[in-house]
Enzyme design. Sequence first.
Site, short mmCIF file in Angstrom:
data_model
loop_
_atom_site.label_atom_id
_atom_site.label_comp_id
_atom_site.label_asym_id
_atom_site.label_seq_id
_atom_site.Cartn_x
_atom_site.Cartn_y
_atom_site.Cartn_z
N GLY A 105 0.82 -1.20 0.00
CA GLY A 105 0.00 0.00 0.00
C GLY A 105 0.84 1.23 0.00
O GLY A 105 2.01 1.20 -0.32
N ARG A 130 14.70 -8.47 10.07
CA ARG A 130 14.95 -8.74 8.65
C ARG A 130 16.43 -8.64 8.25
O ARG A 130 16.96 -9.52 7.58
CB ARG A 130 14.14 -7.76 7.81
#
Lengths: 99, 417
Positions: free
Chosen positions: B48, B288
């Site tokens: 988004g 991550r």
Amino acid sequence: MVLNEEMVLITQSLKELQAIMSSYVGIVRSNLRLQRAFDRLELLYRESEDLYSKSILTPKLCELRNLINIGYLIIKAASRRHESRGLHYSLDYPRTSPR
Amino acid sequence: MRKNVDFLVIGSGIAGLTFAIKVAKHGKVCIVTKSKMDDTATSWAQGGIAAVMYTPDSFEKHIQDTIIAGDGLCNEEVVRFTINESSERIKELIKWGTKFDKTTTGRYDLAKEGGHSEYRVLHHKDSTGREIENKLLEQVKKHPNIEILENHFTIDIITQHHLGVEVNSRTEGITCFGAFVMNPRTRLVDTILSKITLIATGGAGNVYSNTTNPLISTGDGIAMVYRAKGAVENMEFIQFHPTALYLPEEKPAFLITEAMRGFGAVLKTRDGKEFMHKYDARLSLAPRDIVARAIDNELKLSGEDYLCLDCRHLNKNELINHFPTIYAKCLSIGIDISKDMIPVVPAAHYTCGGIKVDEFGRSSIVNLFASGECAATGLHGAKPDCTGQTDWLPTHCLNRLFFLTGPVHRPSARYRQ
């Protein structure tokens, strides 16, 4: 003289470039890896510029030339950064320098 | 063939299209794209776009999140005005027809993703990019001042170098007069002269074997500016997604969401050995960066092409329920994730660096602007905000700023007709 009758001259160089970048200039870098990548890229650069000057232009050839430029820019920028910061991590300079 | 326009836009993603729509009322615009007009990375973006919409979220919170993610290399001024502008720009996208998902109460349904401290990601199902791209293209197509040239590859931008003047990286006042473009019909090189040129050619993921970028992301604009002796910076910062499906012949790479590890999937070597304990106490749930580095290190140590994600110990029904797309995708290539390990590899995801631009989108070359992933705006610094919902904002905002200030460059040389 027209050289690029054979697409393999372009596709093979592209594969080599991608392999060099993935193996040596990926997530973790080091001085040795960057130097190896640089030396190999130079050969690809000379060959592609030669092809560019001698053959009929195609988008694929232009893209190869652009990607080789990009590879060079990444290697150069990575070699100049003597620290690890954000997405750039080097085994030889694992610390972030104070700013 | 020679063509004269007021604005030349190279690239037809969100960056190029929003710019074209805004400047079209001031002159003739020509958009050139090397492929089909909707074949852009924008169309691929599933996630988004981040914007501050409702309390308790505030501009200040979004600014802080972005600066923290940028690891000290963000230009705070750029971050500040980009984010302060964000909700205005979103309203503009909505005005042009973009539909973002709403909840039953009529408020926008905001998602929260990595790096964001509040719910602020607007989306349109899982195809936000395509929705925005389509609606922008509708606007572009109906505008009388905008022309789109598809399948026209831009070879180089034109500067005084092409008039016989020697240009190097220290030359002052390098000026852009337009670009040389390959005409697919005549197979000749056309000259497009323009007063203002915008480079919006996107990222360069294809410099790596595995990338989540579409095939067209070959860094064309960055390379052109570099060849024209313009400034390019921060190119060493390439964001990798740690786990893409290993399938070398498939481009772009298929993403195996990090949510799978959150669900209990475990990273292993090809021969089934766990390795994350060597790197972080949180094992496969480490942040991550750490996971990506650990995977990279294991690949380097073993010399293998990929590692594996093991879901075999998880409940099969729940697995299929939570990850139907991944289950179906793997099954289509003969991998039953309830019985087989998934081969994964890191994939290049986002180019943080690029053409150096100021807060108005101006490059170091006179009359040449850059916007979108090909530009280094100082918004992301050394690392974008993890999943990249802020990526689209600079694009959109800088276009506006260009507009408020107008081109202040004065050409120092003139391209002879």
